[in-house]
Structures are given as C-alpha cells and as structure tokens.
Write an enzyme that holds these catalytic residues in place. Structure first.
Site, PDB file in Angstrom:
ATOM      1  N   ASN A  60       0.885  -1.163   0.000  1.00  0.00           N
ATOM      2  CA  ASN A  60       0.000   0.000   0.000  1.00  0.00           C
ATOM      3  C   ASN A  60       0.919   1.208   0.000  1.00  0.00           C
ATOM      4  OD1 ASN A  60      -1.716   2.112   0.389  1.00  0.00           O
ATOM      5  ND2 ASN A  60      -2.747   1.256   2.178  1.00  0.00           N
ATOM      6  N   TYR A 152      -7.588  15.061  -7.490  1.00  0.00           N
ATOM      7  CA  TYR A 152      -6.709  14.282  -8.378  1.00  0.00           C
ATOM      8  C   TYR A 152      -5.699  15.199  -9.078  1.00  0.00           C
ATOM      9  CZ  TYR A 152      -5.491  11.024 -12.176  1.00  0.00           C
ATOM     10  OH  TYR A 152      -4.822  10.224 -13.072  1.00  0.00           O
ATOM     11  N   LYS A 156      -1.552  15.366  -8.783  1.00  0.00           N
ATOM     12  CA  LYS A 156      -0.673  15.154  -9.940  1.00  0.00           C
ATOM     13  C   LYS A 156       0.187  16.388 -10.219  1.00  0.00           C
ATOM     14  CE  LYS A 156      -1.939  10.909 -11.015  1.00  0.00           C
ATOM     15  NZ  LYS A 156      -0.984   9.788 -10.946  1.00  0.00           N
ATOM     16  N   ILE A 185      -6.398   7.668 -21.236  1.00  0.00           N
ATOM     17  CA  ILE A 185      -5.889   6.357 -21.653  1.00  0.00           C
ATOM     18  C   ILE A 185      -6.955   5.307 -21.336  1.00  0.00           C
ATOM     19  CG2 ILE A 185      -4.023   4.674 -21.393  1.00  0.00           C
ATOM     20  CD1 ILE A 185      -3.113   7.444 -22.488  1.00  0.00           C
TER      21      ILE A 185
HETATM   22  P1  NAP Z   1      -5.810   1.260 -12.811  1.00  0.00           P
HETATM   23  O1  NAP Z   1      -6.198   0.462 -14.008  1.00  0.00           O
HETATM   24  O2  NAP Z   1      -6.848   1.548 -11.785  1.00  0.00           O
HETATM   25  O3  NAP Z   1      -4.530   0.582 -12.108  1.00  0.00           O
HETATM   26  C1  NAP Z   1      -3.985   1.145 -10.943  1.00  0.00           C
HETATM   27  C2  NAP Z   1      -3.405   0.045 -10.097  1.00  0.00           C
HETATM   28  O4  NAP Z   1      -2.892   0.650  -8.888  1.00  0.00           O
HETATM   29  C3  NAP Z   1      -4.451  -0.977  -9.666  1.00  0.00           C
HETATM   30  O5  NAP Z   1      -3.951  -2.289  -9.756  1.00  0.00           O
HETATM   31  C4  NAP Z   1      -4.731  -0.578  -8.232  1.00  0.00           C
HETATM   32  O6  NAP Z   1      -5.196  -1.644  -7.422  1.00  0.00           O
HETATM   33  C5  NAP Z   1      -3.360  -0.115  -7.777  1.00  0.00           C
HETATM   34  N1  NAP Z   1      -3.424   0.700  -6.572  1.00  0.00           N
HETATM   35  C6  NAP Z   1      -4.425   1.554  -6.185  1.00  0.00           C
HETATM   36  N2  NAP Z   1      -4.152   2.064  -4.991  1.00  0.00           N
HETATM   37  C7  NAP Z   1      -2.969   1.537  -4.579  1.00  0.00           C
HETATM   38  C8  NAP Z   1      -2.172   1.670  -3.401  1.00  0.00           C
HETATM   39  N3  NAP Z   1      -2.553   2.453  -2.388  1.00  0.00           N
HETATM   40  N4  NAP Z   1      -1.005   0.993  -3.339  1.00  0.00           N
HETATM   41  C9  NAP Z   1      -0.620   0.178  -4.338  1.00  0.00           C
HETATM   42  N5  NAP Z   1      -1.338  -0.011  -5.454  1.00  0.00           N
HETATM   43  C10 NAP Z   1      -2.508   0.668  -5.591  1.00  0.00           C
HETATM   44  O7  NAP Z   1      -5.226   2.692 -13.272  1.00  0.00           O
HETATM   45  P2  NAP Z   1      -4.516   3.157 -14.623  1.00  0.00           P
HETATM   46  O8  NAP Z   1      -5.545   3.825 -15.470  1.00  0.00           O
HETATM   47  O9  NAP Z   1      -3.678   2.071 -15.186  1.00  0.00           O
HETATM   48  O10 NAP Z   1      -3.598   4.338 -14.036  1.00  0.00           O
HETATM   49  C11 NAP Z   1      -2.248   4.129 -13.662  1.00  0.00           C
HETATM   50  C12 NAP Z   1      -1.620   5.478 -13.368  1.00  0.00           C
HETATM   51  O11 NAP Z   1      -1.758   6.340 -14.493  1.00  0.00           O
HETATM   52  C13 NAP Z   1      -2.278   6.214 -12.188  1.00  0.00           C
HETATM   53  O12 NAP Z   1      -1.297   6.891 -11.434  1.00  0.00           O
HETATM   54  C14 NAP Z   1      -3.181   7.210 -12.874  1.00  0.00           C
HETATM   55  O13 NAP Z   1      -3.450   8.339 -12.072  1.00  0.00           O
HETATM   56  C15 NAP Z   1      -2.358   7.563 -14.105  1.00  0.00           C
HETATM   57  N6  NAP Z   1      -3.151   8.107 -15.203  1.00  0.00           N
HETATM   58  C16 NAP Z   1      -4.121   7.373 -15.806  1.00  0.00           C
HETATM   59  C17 NAP Z   1      -4.859   7.936 -16.848  1.00  0.00           C
HETATM   60  C18 NAP Z   1      -5.946   7.181 -17.557  1.00  0.00           C
HETATM   61  O14 NAP Z   1      -6.635   7.782 -18.410  1.00  0.00           O
HETATM   62  N7  NAP Z   1      -6.158   5.898 -17.317  1.00  0.00           N
HETATM   63  C19 NAP Z   1      -4.595   9.243 -17.270  1.00  0.00           C
HETATM   64  C20 NAP Z   1      -3.597   9.954 -16.630  1.00  0.00           C
HETATM   65  C21 NAP Z   1      -2.865   9.383 -15.603  1.00  0.00           C
HETATM   66  P3  NAP Z   1      -6.824  -1.835  -7.260  1.00  0.00           P
HETATM   67  O15 NAP Z   1      -7.317  -2.166  -8.628  1.00  0.00           O
HETATM   68  O16 NAP Z   1      -6.960  -2.953  -6.294  1.00  0.00           O
HETATM   69  O17 NAP Z   1      -7.335  -0.511  -6.747  1.00  0.00           O
END
Ligand code: NAP
Length: 259
Positions: A60, A152, A156, A185
């Site tokens: 975590n 959020y 960031k 994304i």
């Molecule tokens: P995602 O599919 O929700 O994957 C995030 C992963 O992080 C999940 O496996 C989640 O576990 C895990 N996680 C959450 N809280 C945590 C904690 N406290 N400690 C350790 N692991 C934790 O998200 P994603 O879309 O791939 O995003 C990944 C990163 O890119 C994030 O930092 C996000 O802010 C950034 N981002 C994403 C987008 C987008 O459009 N998708 C755009 C800009 C930036 P659980 O599933 O169990 O919660």
C-alpha cells in the site's frame, strides 16, 4: 534489449498502464517487480509476463511501513533497484464543492504522498550505486483544470513539482528523474471514471480524436528508462494525442459534443 538485467519496480502493476509498462520492460530484458495493493493481481500479472526471475509483492503505497517492507524485499532478493515507475494511483471525479475531507486525504495520500514514499525509499538505495531511473506517472489533469479533478489534479500537479526537486537533488547521484503525463488512456480506471459525455468531450478535444492505449504509455516509459534518455532530466513527457497542445478546435467535419 535496452533494459537487459535491470531490476524494474512498477507500482500498481497488476493491471492497466502499470501492467503494460511491466510487459514492455520484460520485452526489453528487464527483471520485473510488480507491486500492488491487489496482491493476487500482482501475482497473476507476473504469471502473465512469464518472468520467473521477477517478483510480485503486496504494497500500500500510502503507508510508509508497507513501502519500506517492499523495498527491503527487493533489496534482499536482488541487492538493488535500477528502475522505479511510480504508477500506483486512484482516480476521482467529484466536483470541488462536494469533495469530503476523507476523499481529499485519500487521493493525496495515494497519488502524491504514496509516490513520495516509494521514490524516497528507492532513491535511498539508488544513491548507494550512483545509478537509477525514476519515472513518476503524473497526468494531464495536473496541468489543466478539468471538471471534477480538484483532488486528483492537485495531487498530480504536486507530483510534477516533486519530480523537478528530485531531479535537482538526485542529479549528483546519477539518478535520472522524469514524469510521464498521460492524457485519456483506455484502462479500467478510465472506464470507471469517464461517462459517455466525458468520452465524447475527450474525443472532441484530443486532436488525434481518440483515447491512448496503455502500450503507448509503456513505449514512453521504456525510452525514459533506457540510456537513450540520459540527458532528459526533470522533464514531463506528455503522452496525450495532442490534448495539452490544442487551442481552438475548429473542425468542419466534427461537431462539438452537445451533451
Ligand atoms: P488502474 O487500471 O486503476 O490501475 C492502478 C493500479 O494501482 C491498480 O492495480 C490498483 O489496485 C493499484 N493501486 C491503487 N491504490 C494503490 C495503493 N494504495 N497501493 C498500491 N497499489 C494501488 O489505473 P490506470 O488507469 O492504469 O492508471 C495508472 C496510473 O496512471 C495512475 O497513477 C493514474 O493516475 C495515471 N493516469 C491514468 C490515466 C488514464 O486515463 N487511465 C490518465 C492519466 C494518468 P486496485 O485495482 O486494487 O485498486
């Protein structure tokens, strides 16, 4: 094989962008460490990668003790960590007037404080070897005032500034620090957070008229982890289909979303 033998930690690597980055790292010869709050998911991700020399760990990122346990486990196994991708994060779309103190604190504690805990713990190992690559996954929401993005976006934006300070202070230890700022994304997080109207608005406002893929972020992460990026430092690489660059979007063939 640009990352041959490198020990590469990806937080939040059980799915989404983190998993795509871990896959791309393995394809370049890295040894992956997948660390996620979802321990089972981390194990499944490692199986999917077929990286028998890798490691799946529960963490975590918002808890300092959990982060230190994770880094100690990596050091016990490999003696070092070469690459960190600070990717774990949660979304959030609550309007500014409605955000509760609990939601604010949770978002900041995972997306900003969590990234700080992990980066500090890894950098303390990297300085011993005078070598390392740290990539923080920020967001376009940290650069533009998106509706519902107060907590959020603030987290960031803070991460982008933290990256600059880390870059300044860690340069003398030969640790290279940069951000990747993804735009919209296509991941589980986006599917959950973006309703139809949001998707239509993004597709209109992005010059490339589509969401990005996790693999497109992974390609940028490989570049910033490789020696090819050695003089790029304290930089934010936007991977956003032109979303940040766009101004007036007049396209005769495409109406603005009405919803
Ligand atoms: P995602 O599919 O929700 O994957 C995030 C992963 O992080 C999940 O496996 C989640 O576990 C895990 N996680 C959450 N809280 C945590 C904690 N406290 N400690 C350790 N692991 C934790 O998200 P994603 O879309 O791939 O995003 C990944 C990163 O890119 C994030 O930092 C996000 O802010 C950034 N981002 C994403 C987008 C987008 O459009 N998708 C755009 C800009 C930036 P659980 O599933 O169990 O919660």
């Amino acid at each position: 094989m640009r990352l041959q033998g490198k020990i590469a930690l990806v937080t939040g690597g059980a799915r989404g962008i983190g998993l795509a980055i871990a896959k791309a790292f393995v394809a370049e010869g890295a040894i992956p460490v997948i660390a996620d709050i979802n321990e089972q998911g981390a194990g499944q991700a490692l199986d999917e990668l077929g990286a028998s020399d890798g490691l799946a760990l529960a963490v975590n990122v918002a808890e300092a003790a959990s982060v230190h346990g994770m880094v100690q486990a990596i050091v016990d196994r490999y003696g070092r960590v070469d690459i960190l991708v600070n990717n774990a994060g949660i979304g959030g779309n609550t309007p500014f007037l409605d955000i509760t103190p609990e939601e604010w604190n949770r978002t900041i504690s995972i997306n900003l404080t969590g990234a700080f805990f992990v980066a500090q713990a890894c950098a303390r190992e990297m300085v011993k070897h005078r070598s390392g690559k740290i990539i923080n996954i920020a967001s376009l929401s940290g650069q533009r005032g998106g509706h519902g993005r107060a907590a959020y976006g603030a987290a960031k934006a803070g991460l982008e500034l933290l990256t600059k300070v880390m870059a300044v202070e860690l340069a003398e230890s030969c640790i290279n620090v940069n951000n990747i700022a993804p735009g919209a994304i296509e991941t589980e997080m986006a599917k959950f957070a973006h309703d139809q109207a949001t998707r239509a608005a993004y597709n209109y406002l992005i010059p490339m008229t589509r969401y990005g893929t996790p693999e497109e972020i992974a390609d940028a992460a490989v570049f910033l982890s490789s020696d090819e990026s050695r003089y790029i430092h304290g930089h934010t690489l936007n991977v956003d289909g032109g979303f940040r660059a766009a101004g007036l979007m007049f396209r005769g063939d495409k109406a603005a979303p009405s919803s």
